[in-house]
Design a protein around this motif. Structure first.
Motif, short mmCIF file in Angstrom:
data_model
loop_
_atom_site.label_atom_id
_atom_site.label_comp_id
_atom_site.label_asym_id
_atom_site.label_seq_id
_atom_site.Cartn_x
_atom_site.Cartn_y
_atom_site.Cartn_z
N ALA A 100 0.82 -1.22 0.00
CA ALA A 100 0.00 0.00 0.00
C ALA A 100 0.85 1.27 0.00
CB ALA A 100 -0.94 0.00 1.20
N LYS A 204 -6.88 -5.51 -0.71
CA LYS A 204 -6.06 -6.68 -0.39
C LYS A 204 -6.50 -7.92 -1.17
CE LYS A 204 -3.92 -5.72 4.05
NZ LYS A 204 -3.75 -6.17 5.47
N THR A 241 -4.50 3.37 0.33
CA THR A 241 -4.77 1.98 -0.05
C THR A 241 -5.63 1.85 -1.32
OG1 THR A 241 -6.65 1.81 1.48
CG2 THR A 241 -4.49 1.12 2.29
#
Length: 286
Positions: A100, A204, A241
């Motif tokens: 990130a 993610k 992110t």
């Protein structure tokens, strides 16, 4: 597109003079931890850039710009030049946060018109765990000359996002975890929920269970329901992110991808902006 490089790729290029390795480790809530980790051990020759001191601007007292506002262009070019990044440098960024923080530097360099920037797959702990060299010696900084060629089309501002709510030509992607997107929890910002019309793609999910980046085909599967002809605007909590999703979309072959850098924390700093909760359906390709 090849935005991710392997550990072995970097290992073979550690001594090449045009390669600048940047340690971007940073722990939210522990602002000094990243530099302390860097000083204790890092990839040989790496320099350090701090998410909040180098890769973000100071917070606006009204909260506008989000929790990690984009840095001033001049200040950023000074920071890049100071650590030896020039226009001809090949930059490899790494962190220990799933990519990130490294992706934030990747995005910023792309935004400044620098093409030769990459994120190291898996990060520092995996590098050290594989037995590759580490060091506590800090490289003597030799400043370089970096001239920015700002790519304004990579950035979406709040006013445009608001103006285009409900626009069938835009796909808005929220990169946060699903409970935050749905407004069930909000550990960081004052208001829970998401921008109306946004769909959820947790950043993610672009990583495998082992922590490496999924390949281009797997990234394409994540976004298979999206229309490639539509513009895509990506955001998260503070604009950090979301950047791995920008990379993932590029790897998947999407070309009309922009970042709403202020993201959710900027959006809610304007009390008149609408807020949605719950799930939203993916936009039809029709």
């Amino acid at each position: 597109m090849n935005n991710i490089v392997s550990q072995k790729w970097l290992l073979e290029r550690l001594d090449e003079p045009d390669v600048v390795i940047v340690d971007c480790r940073f722990l939210m809530g522990k602002p000094d931890a990243g530099r302390e980790l860097y000083e204790a051990s890092h990839i040989p020759g790496a320099v350090y850039l701090d998410l909040e001191k180098d890769l973000s601007a100071p917070l606006h007292e009204q909260g506008h710009g989000g929790r990690h506002p984009l840095p001033d262009i001049f200040d950023l070019t000074v920071a890049l030049s100071r650590v030896g990044i020039g226009n001809e440098s090949r930059v490899v960024a790494y962190d220990d946060q799933g990519g990130a923080m490294a992706s934030r530097l990747w995005w910023l360099l792309k935004y400044l018109g620098h093409e030769q920037v990459y994120v190291l797959d898996e990060g520092f702990t995996a590098w050290a765990g594989a037995g590759f060299p580490v060091s506590s010696e800090q490289k003597e900084l030799v400043p370089a000359r970096f001239l920015a060629n700002v790519q304004h089309t990579m950035l979406a501002e709040m006013d445009e996002v608001k103006e285009r709510l409900g626009d069938a030509g835009i796909t808005l992607i929220d990169s946060r975890e699903a409970p935050r997107y749905r407004g069930e929890v909000e550990p960081l910002d004052k208001v829970a929920g998401h921008i109306p019309g946004a769909i959820n793609r947790f950043w993610k999910d672009g990583l495998t269970d082992s922590g490496s980046w999924k390949d281009a085909a797997a990234q394409a599967d994540r976004f298979a329901d999206l229309d490639r002809d539509r513009e895509i605007i990506v955001y998260c909590g503070s604009g950090v992110t979301a950047t791995p999703n920008v990379i993932a979309l590029q790897e998947a072959g999407f070309t009309k991808v922009r970042l709403y850098a202020g993201s959710w924390s900027d959006w809610i700093s304007y009390s008149e902006n609408p807020v949605a909760k719950g799930d939203e359906e993916s936009p039809s390709k029709a």
